[in-house]
Design a protein around this motif. Sequence first.
Motif, PDB file in Angstrom:
ATOM      1  N   TYR A 201       4.978  54.208  75.854  1.00  0.00           N
ATOM      2  CA  TYR A 201       6.103  54.688  76.659  1.00  0.00           C
ATOM      3  C   TYR A 201       7.285  55.077  75.774  1.00  0.00           C
ATOM      4  O   TYR A 201       8.047  55.984  76.098  1.00  0.00           O
ATOM      5  N   LYS A 202       7.401  54.400  74.623  1.00  0.00           N
ATOM      6  CA  LYS A 202       8.447  54.749  73.674  1.00  0.00           C
ATOM      7  C   LYS A 202       8.157  56.141  73.086  1.00  0.00           C
ATOM      8  O   LYS A 202       9.059  56.965  72.943  1.00  0.00           O
ATOM      9  N   VAL A 203       6.895  56.369  72.740  1.00  0.00           N
ATOM     10  CA  VAL A 203       6.509  57.669  72.176  1.00  0.00           C
ATOM     11  C   VAL A 203       6.773  58.776  73.196  1.00  0.00           C
ATOM     12  O   VAL A 203       7.298  59.840  72.867  1.00  0.00           O
ATOM     13  N   GLU A 204       6.443  58.495  74.452  1.00  0.00           N
ATOM     14  CA  GLU A 204       6.679  59.484  75.511  1.00  0.00           C
ATOM     15  C   GLU A 204       8.151  59.864  75.565  1.00  0.00           C
ATOM     16  O   GLU A 204       8.504  61.032  75.644  1.00  0.00           O
ATOM     17  N   LYS A 205       8.997  58.836  75.516  1.00  0.00           N
ATOM     18  CA  LYS A 205      10.438  59.057  75.622  1.00  0.00           C
ATOM     19  C   LYS A 205      10.928  59.889  74.436  1.00  0.00           C
ATOM     20  O   LYS A 205      11.687  60.843  74.604  1.00  0.00           O
ATOM     21  N   GLU A 206      10.460  59.533  73.242  1.00  0.00           N
ATOM     22  CA  GLU A 206      10.873  60.269  72.035  1.00  0.00           C
ATOM     23  C   GLU A 206      10.438  61.728  72.125  1.00  0.00           C
ATOM     24  O   GLU A 206      11.169  62.638  71.739  1.00  0.00           O
ATOM     25  N   PHE A 207       9.214  61.929  72.625  1.00  0.00           N
ATOM     26  CA  PHE A 207       8.669  63.270  72.755  1.00  0.00           C
ATOM     27  C   PHE A 207       9.506  64.099  73.741  1.00  0.00           C
ATOM     28  O   PHE A 207       9.923  65.223  73.437  1.00  0.00           O
ATOM     29  N   VAL A 208       9.781  63.518  74.895  1.00  0.00           N
ATOM     30  CA  VAL A 208      10.572  64.229  75.909  1.00  0.00           C
ATOM     31  C   VAL A 208      11.962  64.548  75.342  1.00  0.00           C
ATOM     32  O   VAL A 208      12.445  65.677  75.460  1.00  0.00           O
ATOM     33  N   ASP A 209      12.590  63.557  74.693  1.00  0.00           N
ATOM     34  CA  ASP A 209      13.924  63.785  74.112  1.00  0.00           C
ATOM     35  C   ASP A 209      13.897  64.913  73.094  1.00  0.00           C
ATOM     36  O   ASP A 209      14.790  65.769  73.072  1.00  0.00           O
ATOM     37  N   ALA A 210      12.869  64.914  72.237  1.00  0.00           N
ATOM     38  CA  ALA A 210      12.780  65.956  71.200  1.00  0.00           C
ATOM     39  C   ALA A 210      12.612  67.336  71.841  1.00  0.00           C
ATOM     40  O   ALA A 210      13.227  68.318  71.403  1.00  0.00           O
ATOM     41  N   CYS A 211      11.795  67.411  72.887  1.00  0.00           N
ATOM     42  CA  CYS A 211      11.608  68.691  73.586  1.00  0.00           C
ATOM     43  C   CYS A 211      12.935  69.151  74.186  1.00  0.00           C
ATOM     44  O   CYS A 211      13.335  70.314  74.050  1.00  0.00           O
ATOM     45  N   LEU A 212      13.621  68.216  74.860  1.00  0.00           N
ATOM     46  CA  LEU A 212      14.882  68.568  75.516  1.00  0.00           C
ATOM     47  C   LEU A 212      15.933  69.032  74.512  1.00  0.00           C
ATOM     48  O   LEU A 212      16.616  70.028  74.726  1.00  0.00           O
ATOM     49  N   ARG A 213      16.021  68.298  73.391  1.00  0.00           N
ATOM     50  CA  ARG A 213      17.004  68.672  72.361  1.00  0.00           C
ATOM     51  C   ARG A 213      16.722  70.085  71.861  1.00  0.00           C
ATOM     52  O   ARG A 213      17.631  70.884  71.664  1.00  0.00           O
ATOM     53  N   THR A 214      15.443  70.398  71.658  1.00  0.00           N
ATOM     54  CA  THR A 214      15.064  71.716  71.150  1.00  0.00           C
ATOM     55  C   THR A 214      15.488  72.810  72.128  1.00  0.00           C
ATOM     56  O   THR A 214      16.069  73.824  71.739  1.00  0.00           O
ATOM     57  N   VAL A 215      15.203  72.580  73.395  1.00  0.00           N
ATOM     58  CA  VAL A 215      15.514  73.584  74.406  1.00  0.00           C
ATOM     59  C   VAL A 215      17.033  73.724  74.587  1.00  0.00           C
ATOM     60  O   VAL A 215      17.559  74.831  74.677  1.00  0.00           O
ATOM     61  N   LYS A 242      11.200  64.374  84.628  1.00  0.00           N
ATOM     62  CA  LYS A 242      12.086  65.336  85.321  1.00  0.00           C
ATOM     63  C   LYS A 242      12.779  66.313  84.368  1.00  0.00           C
ATOM     64  O   LYS A 242      13.981  66.569  84.466  1.00  0.00           O
ATOM     65  N   VAL A 243      12.010  66.833  83.448  1.00  0.00           N
ATOM     66  CA  VAL A 243      12.529  67.826  82.514  1.00  0.00           C
ATOM     67  C   VAL A 243      12.846  69.106  83.292  1.00  0.00           C
ATOM     68  O   VAL A 243      11.998  69.587  84.050  1.00  0.00           O
ATOM     69  N   GLY A 244      14.075  69.609  83.133  1.00  0.00           N
ATOM     70  CA  GLY A 244      14.514  70.717  83.986  1.00  0.00           C
ATOM     71  C   GLY A 244      14.105  72.109  83.534  1.00  0.00           C
ATOM     72  O   GLY A 244      14.051  73.038  84.337  1.00  0.00           O
ATOM     73  N   CYS A 245      13.793  72.291  82.245  1.00  0.00           N
ATOM     74  CA  CYS A 245      13.526  73.640  81.734  1.00  0.00           C
ATOM     75  C   CYS A 245      12.108  74.095  82.082  1.00  0.00           C
ATOM     76  O   CYS A 245      11.286  73.293  82.513  1.00  0.00           O
ATOM     77  N   PRO A 246      11.803  75.385  81.909  1.00  0.00           N
ATOM     78  CA  PRO A 246      10.434  75.845  82.189  1.00  0.00           C
ATOM     79  C   PRO A 246       9.412  75.172  81.271  1.00  0.00           C
ATOM     80  O   PRO A 246       9.661  74.991  80.080  1.00  0.00           O
ATOM     81  N   ILE A 247       8.284  74.792  81.873  1.00  0.00           N
ATOM     82  CA  ILE A 247       7.181  74.202  81.108  1.00  0.00           C
ATOM     83  C   ILE A 247       5.961  75.089  81.327  1.00  0.00           C
ATOM     84  O   ILE A 247       5.566  75.333  82.467  1.00  0.00           O
TER      85      ILE A 247
END
Length: 425
Positions: A201-215, A242-247
């Motif tokens: 779950y920590k890895v998931e969070k880091e992954f989502v954060d990294a994606c969001l920061r990039t976008v 709940k990532v808001g950008c296009p996936i």
Amino acid sequence: MDFKITGLGACREVGRSSFLVDAGDKILLDRGVKLTPEKIEYPLAVNTNLDAAIISHAHLDHSGDLPHLFVKSRPVCYMTPPTLDLAELLWHDSLKIAGIEGYDAKFSRAEIRRTRKFTFPLGYRTRIDITDKVSLEFFDAGHIVGSAITKLTFNNTSLVYTGDFKVVETRLLNKADIKLGHVDYVITESTYGDSDHPDRYKVEKEFVDACLRTVENNGFAIVPAFAVGRSHELIDILIEHKVGCPIYLDGMSQKAANITLKYPKYLKDAKTLKKALRKARWIRSDRDRKRALEEPAIIVTTAGMCDGGPVLNYIKRLYNDEKSAIFLTGYQVEGTQGRRLLEEGLITIDGKEYRPKCTIKKFDFSAHPGQSEMLKALRKWNPKRVFLVHGDPPKITTFKKKIEEELGIEATIMEFGKTFRVGEK
Ligand SMILES: [Zn+2]
Ligand SMILES: [Zn+2]
């Protein structure tokens, strides 16, 4: 009773899994290939009449060479229904790739058809006699949809082959069903025999954060992911967070998604996955692909090790963009482009070498067990002897020592082309 095991592949390596069990009747466990950008490596030939062939799961390193056997023979094959459908998709895709790359495939569509015809689909926890001497039972391996732990029983002896498995649950799949009853011998994978994975779950969070920061930084997050399993899991994670950008979802994972959704019983939560996949934008054409690059987005695409597929397209267009990122999400086999990208920061596309300026990072979303997960399973099974396969050195030697020291169980590293005689004389 004694029996023999021969290592035909996946001995001190990850890839081309294939093992021959001779218990009077001859049973083949897996028939995979090893894919690297330069070549395909095959397991050693089967020089005997098989009584049965068993496929643990659809990944090509376990199933990719099965139709090849049907050029000359007609073994009866056993696998779960999702494995058959997913493997068939991958076999057809490998024929397509052979056509594009201009090398001779070892089998044709006719052999794929024949393989299906000679396959007996078998679900979990149903024991059947596959020959006069040998019975077979599959258990959920928790690795990808339809993946199975194989238990063979002959003459009061039981042999377990883990295939690829995962002892803890993941978002899409239940954890492996390790309640196997009596176990005498085990052939186990050793991919991560030397280490444990970080908390998922920590890895998931880091992954989502990294994606969001990039976008947010106006870049694109390119996420190479395996067609079967991983890409769907990532979409699920992004939507759940709940990532808001296009996936976007690109590549063969789309077909694999449709097959996966056909088998809700093999998933932990089919409804959530279905919902998540529906929210992602599916890329069906080059026009869609262009459109995907119009505004910052997350693009989940094949191939997971960057050895082909639409991912190369995206890297070619974005490699110079410092704001964008390539987020690798699975095991990168030695010799693959993904491994080279991670270790040397280089990738070759259409014969040209690129050194991407964008961020390159790997997230440890393994579908394999870490060392303690495997020790937990082995402790529960408490076999007389363990054979180690599907692991690169030195990880596999570390794992061998650990099993012997911690569990006091004899552990043998399976050797390429070598036959081991097992059991009482
Ligand atoms: Zn696998
Ligand atoms: Zn594997």
